[in-house]
Design an enzyme around this catalytic site. Sequence first.
Site, short mmCIF file in Angstrom:
data_model
loop_
_atom_site.label_atom_id
_atom_site.label_comp_id
_atom_site.label_asym_id
_atom_site.label_seq_id
_atom_site.Cartn_x
_atom_site.Cartn_y
_atom_site.Cartn_z
N ARG A 119 -8.12 11.87 -6.34
CA ARG A 119 -7.41 11.44 -7.54
C ARG A 119 -6.40 10.34 -7.21
NH1 ARG A 119 -4.27 15.51 -11.79
NH2 ARG A 119 -4.63 14.24 -13.67
N ASN A 172 -5.93 12.23 -1.50
CA ASN A 172 -6.93 12.98 -2.26
C ASN A 172 -7.66 12.03 -3.21
OD1 ASN A 172 -5.67 13.10 -5.05
ND2 ASN A 172 -4.05 14.15 -3.90
N HIS A 177 2.32 3.58 -2.88
CA HIS A 177 1.57 4.66 -3.51
C HIS A 177 1.87 5.94 -2.74
CE1 HIS A 177 -0.76 1.88 -6.02
NE2 HIS A 177 -0.72 1.08 -4.97
N LEU A 225 0.82 -1.21 0.00
CA LEU A 225 0.00 0.00 0.00
C LEU A 225 0.85 1.26 0.00
CD1 LEU A 225 -2.72 1.47 0.22
CD2 LEU A 225 -2.62 1.07 2.71
N SER A 272 3.71 1.16 15.10
CA SER A 272 5.14 0.84 15.14
C SER A 272 5.38 -0.56 15.66
CB SER A 272 5.87 1.85 16.02
OG SER A 272 7.22 1.48 16.19
N GLN A 301 1.49 4.44 10.53
CA GLN A 301 1.28 3.01 10.80
C GLN A 301 1.77 2.66 12.19
OE1 GLN A 301 1.90 0.02 7.65
NE2 GLN A 301 3.49 -0.84 8.96
N ARG A 324 -5.04 -1.65 -7.76
CA ARG A 324 -5.11 -2.70 -6.75
C ARG A 324 -6.43 -3.46 -6.74
NH1 ARG A 324 0.11 -3.78 -5.36
NH2 ARG A 324 1.23 -1.85 -4.87
#
Length: 228
Positions: free
Chosen positions: A169, A167, A72, A69, A82, A80, A178
């Site tokens: 887009r 955002n 991107h 992921l 730890s 995320q 994906r």
Amino acid sequence: MQWRGEASDGERLAEYAGRLCYMSQHNPVNRTTAEYLENIKEAGPRSVLEHAVYVLLIEGISRSCSHELVRHRAGFGYSQISQTLRRRVARRLRHAACRRRRCATRGRMAATGCAEAQAAYVRAVERSDAALRKWVTDKVQRRKMAREAARSVLPNATEVKIVVSGNARAWRTMLELRCGEGAELEIRRMAVAVLRLLQKEAGALFSDFEIYTADDKSEAARVTYHKV
């Protein structure tokens, strides 16, 4: 602005940005927000979709999936959980969930050995902490060093939590890549779940995505307007 039809704040923000470009705020052809954004997706200027930002908490995925992921980057921000955790949290890893990743070729749940790896992590932290006591007097620094040394034993199947902001887009680009049948199965499932959520929140921005059942019996999605 001359608003027409029902729309979310993000959808109207994108419409306002587009209309500002051509000073058409009075909506001369009386389009609804959904109709206006349909034209934006087809013909542009598509950059106006970047003003609408959606923030999701994603849970129940493996660290391996999160590694895919976070590739991107454009238009996204990530926070995320730890793997360098406090002692009391580290102990709870003994009971932490582990994502069992479906084997796409055999159609069954693959064994991962997560529980054993998590237990090994806790033992490694304790052993490292004991060894470091001889020359690291600061308790906080010692625990930090011990956790950093031990976390390498945790498998990529360890479940993670991650906050993702992006955002519209950027979300569209990620989903197009994906949700396709060529994507790895775990991230495809995650992407389809994200798509459903975003279609519910801002249907006009994601209405051209269609979810269907692929040949492997798992869900996938196709999109009408590519590389928006």
